[in-house]
Write an enzyme that holds these catalytic residues in place. Structure first.
Site, PDB file in Angstrom:
ATOM      1  N   GLU A 219       0.828  -1.211   0.000  1.00  0.00           N
ATOM      2  CA  GLU A 219       0.000   0.000   0.000  1.00  0.00           C
ATOM      3  C   GLU A 219       0.858   1.256   0.000  1.00  0.00           C
ATOM      4  O   GLU A 219       0.498   2.255  -0.644  1.00  0.00           O
ATOM      5  CB  GLU A 219      -0.922  -0.013   1.220  1.00  0.00           C
ATOM      6  CG  GLU A 219      -1.930  -1.153   1.222  1.00  0.00           C
ATOM      7  CD  GLU A 219      -2.836  -1.141   0.017  1.00  0.00           C
ATOM      8  OE1 GLU A 219      -3.132  -0.052  -0.497  1.00  0.00           O
ATOM      9  OE2 GLU A 219      -3.251  -2.230  -0.439  1.00  0.00           O
ATOM     10  N   GLU A 278      -1.265  -2.581  -9.605  1.00  0.00           N
ATOM     11  CA  GLU A 278      -1.143  -3.566  -8.529  1.00  0.00           C
ATOM     12  C   GLU A 278       0.141  -4.380  -8.674  1.00  0.00           C
ATOM     13  O   GLU A 278       0.826  -4.682  -7.681  1.00  0.00           O
ATOM     14  CB  GLU A 278      -2.361  -4.490  -8.529  1.00  0.00           C
ATOM     15  CG  GLU A 278      -3.658  -3.821  -8.108  1.00  0.00           C
ATOM     16  CD  GLU A 278      -3.625  -3.366  -6.661  1.00  0.00           C
ATOM     17  OE1 GLU A 278      -3.041  -4.095  -5.829  1.00  0.00           O
ATOM     18  OE2 GLU A 278      -4.164  -2.290  -6.364  1.00  0.00           O
TER      19      GLU A 278
END
Length: 368
Positions: A219, A278
């Protein structure tokens, strides 16, 4: 008797005389009266009557609406489209848009992907502040709560963040860490500006600090790579395309363009971009956790446990995330590089990889 005689002339002077309408006057009956105290006769007003079009209808909305002219007529529209000034504006606008696009092209150092990004970190952080307030309000409104500092789960998250922040390249950010007490949600995210949110349901899947470092490093990597700014920038082009179609169709296809066109663009552009982001965050996060002396092998175990916990997933082409199978396979391919990074690290929290990433982003080169 005398009074009657005195009033007789006056009664005769008050006699009403009716004259037939003449041909030169309107077809209205004119009653002429004798005035006892005037020496002149009542005269007809020969002023012309104003036509209906000049009467005052300023207070009649129905009349005003009936007399209103359309703002855009076919003639005006044809004249506008054929105007040389319009053609000049269109050419200059297109040339300016192309120049603006290529002036804001970046190369992602870890993947070589070319992307458009026109938002600064300050702009993204300002937009993130409003989102943080909304998230806090939604949690409190739904009856949820944030874990206190003395809670062991909160202490675990803070320990991991104390080792990841020095290698993140964002030590100067105003970091805030919150753990939401929700055992049924396994999620975590880091908003721009260092705002960390972790759901307590993620901790059993992480099992240990190495597993938690996997997801928190992932993250943080989204912020280091500027993925939020990229998503905001991509919406500019999508909105321009959608509204151009609406304008060219005269607004007829507004509903179909908004829903169907938006869904098509989402499948063709937004979701593939999300999967690439991602994958980039997986690689960057893996290198950062290795540089912080966390065991990279735990990343494989974490994503395997996450795959079992999800109990099924949509096809990859319909998702903004890569499939767990492809994600685990790529992490396995990167594992030798991550082990090497951990062995080279002095475990003192130096941001060598993050600094190298930022420099490569500025000059547009790849890093190994």
């Amino acid at each position: 008797m005398q009074s009657c005689q005195f009033l007789r002339p006056l009664r005769r002077s008050l006699t009403i005389q009716i004259h037939p309408p003449s041909a030169s006057l309107p077809s209205l009956r004119f009653i002429q009266r004798s005035r006892p105290f005037s020496q002149t006769h009542l005269r007809w007003n020969n002023w012309p009557r104003p036509p209906r079009e000049t009467r005052n209808y300023s207070h009649d909305p129905h009349y005003q609406l009936s007399q209103a002219k359309p703002l855009i007529s076919s003639g005006r529209l044809r004249k506008f489209v054929r105007s040389p000034s319009l053609h000049t504006v269109i050419v200059l606008s297109v040339a300016g848009a192309i120049a603006f696009y290529f002036a804001n092209i970046q190369t992602v150092p870890v993947s070589g992907r070319r992307r458009f990004n026109c938002f600064s970190d300050e702009t993204v952080e300002a937009a993130s502040d409003a989102q943080v307030k909304r998230l806090i309000w939604e949690v409190e409104r739904s009856g949820g709560r944030f874990l206190s500092d003395w809670d062991p789960r909160m202490a675990m998250v803070k320990r991991v963040m104390r080792r990841l922040i020095p290698v993140s390249g964002m030590e100067d950010a105003n970091w805030e860490i919150r753990v939401i007490d929700d055992p049924h949600t396994a999620n975590a995210f880091v908003l721009p500006g260092g705002k960390v949110f972790v759901f307590s349901g993620l901790l059993p899947i992480a099992r240990n600090e190495d597993g938690l470092a996997t997801v928190l490093g992932h993250e943080i990597a989204h912020n280091l790579a500027g993925h939020v700014a990229e998503r905001m920038s991509s919406q500019i082009g999508i909105n321009i395309l959608l509204y151009s179609v609406i304008f060219l169709t005269g607004g007829i296809a507004i509903l179909g363009t908004h829903f169907i066109g938006g869904a098509i663009l989402d499948l063709l552009f937004s979701r593939p971009m999300g999967r690439m982001q991602e994958s980039e965050a997986d690689y960057i996060g893996l290198m950062m956790m290795a540089e912080a002396c966390y065991n990279p092998h735990e990343a494989l175990g974490f994503w395997q446990r996450m795959e079992r916990a999800q109990q099924g997933e949509p096809p990859e082409w319909m998702s903004t995330h890569p499939s767990n199978f492809n994600r685990i396979q790529k992490i396995g391919d990167w594992m030798p590089k991550a082990i090497e990074k951990m062995q080279q690290s002095d475990c003192k929290g130096t941001s060598a990889f993050a600094d190298l990433f930022r420099k490569a982003m500025e000059i547009g080169v790849l890093i190994e």
